[in-house]
Design a protein around this motif. Sequence first.
Motif, PDB file in Angstrom:
ATOM      1  N   TYR A   1     -14.363  -4.034   0.383  1.00 39.23           N
ATOM      2  CA  TYR A   1     -13.296  -3.568  -0.498  1.00 39.23           C
ATOM      3  C   TYR A   1     -11.949  -4.139  -0.046  1.00 39.23           C
ATOM      4  O   TYR A   1     -11.166  -4.647  -0.859  1.00 39.23           O
ATOM      5  CB  TYR A   1     -13.261  -2.037  -0.489  1.00 39.23           C
ATOM      6  CG  TYR A   1     -12.096  -1.408  -1.214  1.00 39.23           C
ATOM      7  CD1 TYR A   1     -12.197  -1.050  -2.553  1.00 39.23           C
ATOM      8  CD2 TYR A   1     -10.890  -1.164  -0.552  1.00 39.23           C
ATOM      9  CE1 TYR A   1     -11.121  -0.461  -3.223  1.00 39.23           C
ATOM     10  CE2 TYR A   1      -9.801  -0.583  -1.202  1.00 39.23           C
ATOM     11  CZ  TYR A   1      -9.938  -0.229  -2.543  1.00 39.23           C
ATOM     12  OH  TYR A   1      -8.876   0.343  -3.192  1.00 39.23           O
ATOM     13  N   GLU A   2     -11.700  -4.076   1.239  1.00 37.99           N
ATOM     14  CA  GLU A   2     -10.418  -4.559   1.763  1.00 37.99           C
ATOM     15  C   GLU A   2     -10.304  -6.080   1.626  1.00 37.99           C
ATOM     16  O   GLU A   2      -9.217  -6.608   1.366  1.00 37.99           O
ATOM     17  CB  GLU A   2     -10.273  -4.138   3.227  1.00 37.99           C
ATOM     18  CG  GLU A   2     -10.094  -2.620   3.393  1.00 37.99           C
ATOM     19  CD  GLU A   2     -10.131  -2.172   4.842  1.00 37.99           C
ATOM     20  OE1 GLU A   2     -10.506  -3.011   5.705  1.00 37.99           O
ATOM     21  OE2 GLU A   2      -9.823  -1.002   5.114  1.00 37.99           O
TER      22      GLU A   2
ATOM     23  N   GLU B   1      -9.568  -6.827  -2.090  1.00 42.17           N
ATOM     24  CA  GLU B   1      -8.186  -6.438  -2.388  1.00 42.17           C
ATOM     25  C   GLU B   1      -7.207  -7.459  -1.797  1.00 42.17           C
ATOM     26  O   GLU B   1      -6.218  -7.853  -2.440  1.00 42.17           O
ATOM     27  CB  GLU B   1      -7.915  -5.048  -1.826  1.00 42.17           C
ATOM     28  CG  GLU B   1      -6.568  -4.460  -2.231  1.00 42.17           C
ATOM     29  CD  GLU B   1      -6.407  -3.029  -1.737  1.00 42.17           C
ATOM     30  OE1 GLU B   1      -5.999  -2.174  -2.540  1.00 42.17           O
ATOM     31  OE2 GLU B   1      -6.707  -2.769  -0.546  1.00 42.17           O
TER      32      GLU B   1
ATOM     33  N   LYS C   1     -16.407  -0.534   2.841  1.00 40.70           N
ATOM     34  CA  LYS C   1     -14.957  -0.437   3.018  1.00 40.70           C
ATOM     35  C   LYS C   1     -14.378  -1.795   3.409  1.00 40.70           C
ATOM     36  O   LYS C   1     -13.328  -2.210   2.896  1.00 40.70           O
ATOM     37  CB  LYS C   1     -14.623   0.613   4.087  1.00 40.70           C
ATOM     38  CG  LYS C   1     -13.126   0.782   4.314  1.00 40.70           C
ATOM     39  CD  LYS C   1     -12.821   1.799   5.408  1.00 40.70           C
ATOM     40  CE  LYS C   1     -11.315   1.913   5.647  1.00 40.70           C
ATOM     41  NZ  LYS C   1     -10.990   2.854   6.739  1.00 40.70           N
TER      42      LYS C   1
ATOM     43  N   THR D   1     -17.027   5.087  -3.667  1.00 39.57           N
ATOM     44  CA  THR D   1     -15.570   5.182  -3.709  1.00 39.57           C
ATOM     45  C   THR D   1     -14.887   3.822  -3.707  1.00 39.57           C
ATOM     46  O   THR D   1     -13.711   3.711  -4.081  1.00 39.57           O
ATOM     47  CB  THR D   1     -15.063   5.991  -2.488  1.00 39.57           C
ATOM     48  OG1 THR D   1     -15.554   5.369  -1.289  1.00 39.57           O
ATOM     49  CG2 THR D   1     -15.551   7.431  -2.554  1.00 39.57           C
ATOM     50  N   HIS D   2     -15.642   2.781  -3.304  1.00 41.74           N
ATOM     51  CA  HIS D   2     -15.041   1.448  -3.218  1.00 41.74           C
ATOM     52  C   HIS D   2     -15.306   0.589  -4.450  1.00 41.74           C
ATOM     53  O   HIS D   2     -14.623  -0.417  -4.662  1.00 41.74           O
ATOM     54  CB  HIS D   2     -15.556   0.717  -1.980  1.00 41.74           C
ATOM     55  CG  HIS D   2     -15.384   1.486  -0.714  1.00 41.74           C
ATOM     56  ND1 HIS D   2     -14.167   1.961  -0.294  1.00 41.74           N
ATOM     57  CD2 HIS D   2     -16.294   1.884   0.230  1.00 41.74           C
ATOM     58  CE1 HIS D   2     -14.308   2.617   0.850  1.00 41.74           C
ATOM     59  NE2 HIS D   2     -15.594   2.578   1.178  1.00 41.74           N
TER      60      HIS D   2
END
Length: 472
Positions: free
Chosen positions: A422-423, A426, A419, A456-457
């Motif tokens: 991912y952030e 992004e 997560k 999910t990422h």
Amino acid sequence: MKEQLFGREQECRLISKYLSSNKSEFVAVYGRRRVGKTFLLRQTLGDALCFSFTGMANVTNAEQLRNFNLTLQQVMPEAKMSGNWQEAFVELQRYIETCKQGTKVLLFDELPWMDTPMSNFIPAFEHFWNAWASARSDIKLFVCGSAASWMLDNVINNYGGLHNRVTHEMCLMPFTIGQCKEYFKAYRFGYSDREIAEFYMVFGGIPYYMTLMDKELSVAQNIDRLIFAPQGELRNEKENLFRSLFRHSEDYMAIVNAVSEKGKGLTRAEILKETGLNNNALFGKRLEELEKCNFIRTYKDYSNRQRQTVYQLIDPICHFWHVVVSKNGTQDEHFWTHSQLSPLFNTWAGFAFEMLCLNHVPQLKQALGISGIQTNVYSWRTPAEVIPGAQIDLLIDRADRCVNLCEMKFSREEYEISKAEYEKIERRAMLFMQHTESRKSIRLTMVTSFGLKHNTHSSIIQNEITLADLMK
């Protein structure tokens, strides 16, 4: 198994073309130490050689001439013992004129070593080519040498008697990782893609280092045997490499050491500040030669409106010495095997894998299906005064109005995007679009050892590239 010629198909085709031309040819072959120049020429010219001479390292002019005279007497016993290079080339002409009709192929290996102080070798060599060989149609002269700066100054970029006389120049490049894989497969090493990558990340694609590998040992064990063992053949390789390639090698090493400290690279002004070298044409030539020998690359920072040139280290050996070898304070002869699960390994591997990717941009483009599209390669980072720390080390700017923002991650298995990762990805993409005001489509691209572990990422990534893709 007899040593075979791998990965030089294009060079072999060119040499064959030069040999079959209807005019005299002067071909200069250069490249870094141990990249395979002599092996390539010996294998391709073979029995076609009319005369071959190899210069001797660290000898006087008299010893060099004696070696030449004795070599010539092996093919023409009546050759006179020459007292200078002009006489020596006259004797060589006399021998060639006695050879049978047809192409006369000559090879001068380690040409820089023949140019000893006060020898007048270059004027005699220039006269041999300009006044005699070039006027014929049957002479094929091949010269090579590892001292890149000498080859560039005195042969390829010569502004004296040899100016524009070289008919063809050939810079022999290191193997790609795909060619490394082909070699290890042919010799039945049984190495996995990960081990081949680790070899490349330490040694680059230098063929000679492959010949030193023991197939009974893992790559890590071979690295210990060659570099960290007390009598390791490559224990002093970095210093030997620079001394063999460059006169005044300390200047070149100072530049490489400076850029080694900064993974993203340095501008010319920053290198000058770090090294204390003089800002003159000679310094610019040093940078050019290091780039031609694949120690550094130049790139433009996408965020810099002036597109200021940045110099970045891309030589695996120098990176390994800087990050790893210098840290072996214990003199552990099994240092690398013992370091496989250490933080040091991860620190080294992260940037070493990025180097691998930077050295394989054509393969990256092929994997992306954009080989036929015009592209420019950049890096990007936000200005430190705006928001520090946001950077993209490989950015492929495409003529089809797309930009690939590449993340490069080395791992022992499928790479999992967390997560937090991912952030970060992004956020970097958002900052890139904001600060560059780009209107192009953004393609987030992940280059990994064995692909992504889908979760999910992972959906944030549009393009996946693996080691297997780079090895094609």
